[in-house]
Write a protein that holds these residues in place. Structure first.
Motif, short mmCIF file in Angstrom:
data_model
loop_
_atom_site.label_atom_id
_atom_site.label_comp_id
_atom_site.label_asym_id
_atom_site.label_seq_id
_atom_site.Cartn_x
_atom_site.Cartn_y
_atom_site.Cartn_z
N TRP A 37 0.86 -1.18 0.00
CA TRP A 37 0.00 0.00 0.00
C TRP A 37 0.90 1.23 0.00
O TRP A 37 1.45 1.62 1.04
N LEU A 39 -0.01 4.29 -0.50
CA LEU A 39 -0.74 5.40 0.11
C LEU A 39 -0.41 6.72 -0.56
O LEU A 39 -0.27 7.77 0.08
N ALA A 47 -7.33 2.78 -0.78
CA ALA A 47 -5.88 2.71 -0.71
C ALA A 47 -5.46 1.49 -1.53
O ALA A 47 -5.65 0.34 -1.10
N TRP A 67 -5.55 12.59 3.03
CA TRP A 67 -4.30 12.37 2.30
C TRP A 67 -3.35 13.53 2.53
O TRP A 67 -3.75 14.69 2.55
N LEU A 76 -1.13 8.76 4.53
CA LEU A 76 -2.49 8.81 5.06
C LEU A 76 -2.44 9.25 6.52
O LEU A 76 -1.61 8.78 7.29
N ASP A 230 2.81 5.60 5.89
CA ASP A 230 3.23 5.65 4.49
C ASP A 230 3.88 4.33 4.10
O ASP A 230 4.53 3.67 4.93
#
Length: 400
Positions: A37, A39, A47, A67, A76, A230
């Protein structure tokens, strides 16, 4: 890289080894992450998982602008009442109580907090089985530390360990948790943490079907994280210390021999070479250690490649530091007297053991007295192999 040989073999054989191994044919390549992920989204409530498994996450409870800017691209923001519910399409959960190795990495930036989770695996029908990563606890004065918490489906706590180093201090920190059958190494900003995170696997985590970022997601939710998150990754294998550094710097893990091929094994100080992501061997300056070579294909020569960089990326690169060992001889001997390696061997080299179809030898070695980082790998000519050779997995060694 070059292969220097003084063992009397024909140039054709030496050239074949160079082409087959440095050229890196069908045995190269490394498995990708089970989930990643990034992000990096700037809007919306999804996501995305960039792995082949598409374990996309759904944002739950977030406002209009969660965000933000992260270490690499976006990130995030969690305010203590939100989570991301991730699909479990493949490769998840990482922990399955069977001892299969895996690694979880993430960038976190949050304040000290009491028992809050930025990554969790749980069950929708049973609140007991858990594998979670997050903050320590106020009661233990570890609210600024990393906590690994593992519990079985019957409620038995297998791990409740906190890091020695600080993670939650409103600063970005990279965390990597490498778990091999309960033998756990935690890296904080690329450095192994002094805390003891290892545990003994027992019981079952049957029914675990939920993976979440920013909270524990089970029949309900709890332990919501506050802060930024992150670049969360899950790998279905154990990252080496070198690999952790690559991930920390947002690099791509290189290819390598995935496992020891049939007929070739290298064990250094009890650690078996396997993927390029196998755990590194850490040695103290001047430490005595053992190196065991074994093959199920007797009578074929080996070559030891020593390179000055950790992890073999893209191809197996043999440098000029080559030790040629002939397993066909009555005793294990050097067949080139002019080699140079970062290691010093003990004067006595034992003979071979095993039957006609199996050969092995243990070489006693002494680590150098200066800091050294190297990768070791053995390869041997094997006409019975589809590739014409067999090779052990590379083993990274750090001497410090």
């Amino acid at each position: 890289g070059r292969i220097l040989s003084h063992d009397g073999r024909s140039p054709r054989v030496r050239t074949f080894l160079a082409l087959a191994i440095v050229g890196c044919t069908v045995v190269c390549g490394q498995a990708g992450p089970a989930a990643h992920w990034r992000l990096d989204e700037t809007m919306g409530t999804v996501a995305s998982d960039s792995s082949v498994n598409a374990n996309d996450g759904t944002l739950v409870g977030f406002g209009a602008t969660p965000w933000t800017t992260g270490v690499y691209g976006g990130a995030l923001t969690f305010n203590g009442a939100q989570h991301v519910s991730c699909a479990v399409n493949g490769g998840l959960p990482a922990y399955d109580a069977s001892g299969s190795p895996f690694t979880i990495t993430a960038w976190v930036n949050g304040p000290p907090q009491d028992d809050d989770r930025f990554y969790s695996e749980g069950s929708s029908t049973n609140n007991s089985p858990l594998y979670t990563l997050g903050s320590g606890r106020n009661a233990n004065t570890t609210a600024d530390r990393l906590q690994l918490f593992v519990r079985t489906g019957t409620g038995a706590v297998l791990s409740n360990a906190q890091s020695a180093g600080t993670v939650f201090d409103n600063t970005w920190h990279h965390v990597a948790v490498v778990d091999v059958a309960g033998s756990v190494t935690v890296y904080i900003d690329g450095v192994p943490d002094a805390g003891n995170f290892s545990y003994t696997i027992s019981g079952s985590n049957a029914g675990v079907d939920r993976v979440a970022l920013g909270a524990v997601l089970r029949a309900g939710t709890c332990c919501n994280y506050t802060g930024m998150l992150d670049d969360v990754r899950v790998y279905p294998f154990a990252l080496s210390s070198a690999d952790v550094g690559i991930v920390l710097n947002n690099g791509a893990l290189g290819g390598g021999f995935q496992t020891n091929q049939p007929g070739a094994t290298l064990v250094v100080d009890g650690v078996t070479g396997s993927p390029s992501s196998a755990a590194a061997v850490s040695l103290a300056l001047g430490q005595a250690f053992s190196m065991e070579l074994s093959t199920s294909v007797a009578g074929n020569p080996w070559e030891l490649g020593v390179d000055s960089v950790p992890a073999i990326s893209g191809a197996v690169l043999f440098s000029s530091n080559i030790v040629n060992l002939n397993l066909a001889s009555p005793s294990l001997v050097y067949v080139n007297g002019n080699f140079s390696t970062p290691f010093a061997l003990a004067p006595t080299i034992p003979g071979l053991t095993g039957g006609s179809s199996n050969a092995s030898a243990i070489v006693s070695m002494t680590a150098p007295t200066a800091m050294t980082i190297a990768s070791l790998q053995f390869a041997m000519l094997d006409p019975g192999s589809a590739d014409g050779f067999s090779a052990s997995g590379p083993t990274d060694i750090t001497v410090q």
